[in-house]
Design a protein around this motif. Sequence first.
Motif, PDB file in Angstrom:
ATOM      1  N   ALA A  40       5.043   4.520  -2.748  1.00  0.00           N
ATOM      2  CA  ALA A  40       4.849   3.155  -2.235  1.00  0.00           C
ATOM      3  C   ALA A  40       3.794   3.149  -1.134  1.00  0.00           C
ATOM      4  O   ALA A  40       2.954   2.249  -1.068  1.00  0.00           O
ATOM      5  CB  ALA A  40       6.176   2.592  -1.731  1.00  0.00           C
ATOM      6  N   TRP A  41       3.832   4.162  -0.273  1.00  0.00           N
ATOM      7  CA  TRP A  41       2.846   4.243   0.805  1.00  0.00           C
ATOM      8  C   TRP A  41       1.442   4.431   0.239  1.00  0.00           C
ATOM      9  O   TRP A  41       0.501   3.745   0.645  1.00  0.00           O
ATOM     10  CB  TRP A  41       3.214   5.390   1.743  1.00  0.00           C
ATOM     11  N   ALA A  42       1.312   5.353  -0.720  1.00  0.00           N
ATOM     12  CA  ALA A  42      -0.001   5.573  -1.339  1.00  0.00           C
ATOM     13  C   ALA A  42      -0.444   4.325  -2.094  1.00  0.00           C
ATOM     14  O   ALA A  42      -1.620   3.954  -2.051  1.00  0.00           O
ATOM     15  CB  ALA A  42       0.048   6.778  -2.281  1.00  0.00           C
ATOM     16  N   GLY A  43       0.511   3.676  -2.764  1.00  0.00           N
ATOM     17  CA  GLY A  43       0.176   2.444  -3.476  1.00  0.00           C
ATOM     18  C   GLY A  43      -0.320   1.358  -2.541  1.00  0.00           C
ATOM     19  O   GLY A  43      -1.209   0.581  -2.895  1.00  0.00           O
ATOM     20  N   SER A  44       0.235   1.301  -1.333  1.00  0.00           N
ATOM     21  CA  SER A  44      -0.215   0.280  -0.385  1.00  0.00           C
ATOM     22  C   SER A  44      -1.670   0.483   0.015  1.00  0.00           C
ATOM     23  O   SER A  44      -2.334  -0.447   0.447  1.00  0.00           O
ATOM     24  CB  SER A  44       0.675   0.281   0.863  1.00  0.00           C
ATOM     25  N   HIS A  45      -2.164   1.696  -0.137  1.00  0.00           N
ATOM     26  CA  HIS A  45      -3.557   1.982   0.207  1.00  0.00           C
ATOM     27  C   HIS A  45      -4.513   1.821  -0.966  1.00  0.00           C
ATOM     28  O   HIS A  45      -5.690   1.543  -0.746  1.00  0.00           O
ATOM     29  CB  HIS A  45      -3.680   3.410   0.747  1.00  0.00           C
ATOM     30  N   GLY A  46      -4.029   2.037  -2.196  1.00  0.00           N
ATOM     31  CA  GLY A  46      -4.970   2.014  -3.303  1.00  0.00           C
ATOM     32  C   GLY A  46      -4.479   1.330  -4.560  1.00  0.00           C
ATOM     33  O   GLY A  46      -5.219   1.243  -5.536  1.00  0.00           O
ATOM     34  N   TRP A  47      -3.223   0.834  -4.549  1.00  0.00           N
ATOM     35  CA  TRP A  47      -2.687   0.206  -5.750  1.00  0.00           C
ATOM     36  C   TRP A  47      -1.599  -0.780  -5.351  1.00  0.00           C
ATOM     37  O   TRP A  47      -0.409  -0.537  -5.591  1.00  0.00           O
ATOM     38  CB  TRP A  47      -2.141   1.278  -6.660  1.00  0.00           C
ATOM     39  N   PRO A  48      -1.972  -1.900  -4.763  1.00  0.00           N
ATOM     40  CA  PRO A  48      -0.985  -2.858  -4.267  1.00  0.00           C
ATOM     41  C   PRO A  48      -0.006  -3.352  -5.334  1.00  0.00           C
ATOM     42  O   PRO A  48       1.160  -3.599  -5.027  1.00  0.00           O
ATOM     43  CB  PRO A  48      -1.837  -4.015  -3.728  1.00  0.00           C
ATOM     44  N   ALA A  49      -0.446  -3.446  -6.570  1.00  0.00           N
ATOM     45  CA  ALA A  49       0.460  -3.906  -7.630  1.00  0.00           C
ATOM     46  C   ALA A  49       1.586  -2.898  -7.852  1.00  0.00           C
ATOM     47  O   ALA A  49       2.738  -3.280  -8.076  1.00  0.00           O
ATOM     48  CB  ALA A  49      -0.311  -4.138  -8.928  1.00  0.00           C
ATOM     49  N   LEU A  50       1.272  -1.621  -7.784  1.00  0.00           N
ATOM     50  CA  LEU A  50       2.303  -0.588  -7.925  1.00  0.00           C
ATOM     51  C   LEU A  50       3.271  -0.647  -6.749  1.00  0.00           C
ATOM     52  O   LEU A  50       4.491  -0.537  -6.932  1.00  0.00           O
ATOM     53  CB  LEU A  50       1.670   0.799  -8.018  1.00  0.00           C
ATOM     54  N   GLU A  51       2.743  -0.818  -5.553  1.00  0.00           N
ATOM     55  CA  GLU A  51       3.604  -0.934  -4.373  1.00  0.00           C
ATOM     56  C   GLU A  51       4.571  -2.103  -4.538  1.00  0.00           C
ATOM     57  O   GLU A  51       5.780  -1.961  -4.293  1.00  0.00           O
ATOM     58  CB  GLU A  51       2.763  -1.125  -3.110  1.00  0.00           C
ATOM     59  N   GLN A  52       4.067  -3.247  -4.976  1.00  0.00           N
ATOM     60  CA  GLN A  52       4.935  -4.413  -5.163  1.00  0.00           C
ATOM     61  C   GLN A  52       5.965  -4.179  -6.267  1.00  0.00           C
ATOM     62  O   GLN A  52       7.116  -4.606  -6.145  1.00  0.00           O
ATOM     63  CB  GLN A  52       4.087  -5.659  -5.477  1.00  0.00           C
ATOM     64  N   TRP A  53       5.574  -3.478  -7.314  1.00  0.00           N
ATOM     65  CA  TRP A  53       6.519  -3.178  -8.389  1.00  0.00           C
ATOM     66  C   TRP A  53       7.644  -2.289  -7.863  1.00  0.00           C
ATOM     67  O   TRP A  53       8.817  -2.512  -8.168  1.00  0.00           O
ATOM     68  CB  TRP A  53       5.791  -2.495  -9.546  1.00  0.00           C
TER      69      TRP A  53
END
Length: 122
Positions: A40-53
């Motif tokens: 989730a942390w990595a997603g917040s930096h480069g993949w916001p859709a994954l973080e939200q999922w």
Amino acid sequence: MRRTLARLLWRALAVLSIALGLVGIVLPGLPTVPFLLLAAWAGSHGWPALEQWLLAHPRFGPPIRRWREHGAVPRRAKWLASLMMTVSAAVLLLSSAPLPVQIAVPALMACVAAWLWRRPDA
């Protein structure tokens, strides 16, 4: 170009973390939630859709949100982590590992356990 490379690296870290988290579901001793927190942390930096999922996921979202909001760890997870560290330390002490390793690793695990038990309960 640099921004695209950075985004790809963040995404690769997120995917690797999810893969390790999924392996942790079926492999005892490999934690799932820390890898999902990392994803989730990595997603917040480069993949916001994954973080939200991940945040919206019915099973994995609540522990991620509790960690982000309160730094909270479920009591069951604390007990399980402490048990696994104790078993690991016992196996290490019974092994033929060098004495400095037999002292340093359990000491480090004790520090981690102390930090973990100071976290709020989820």
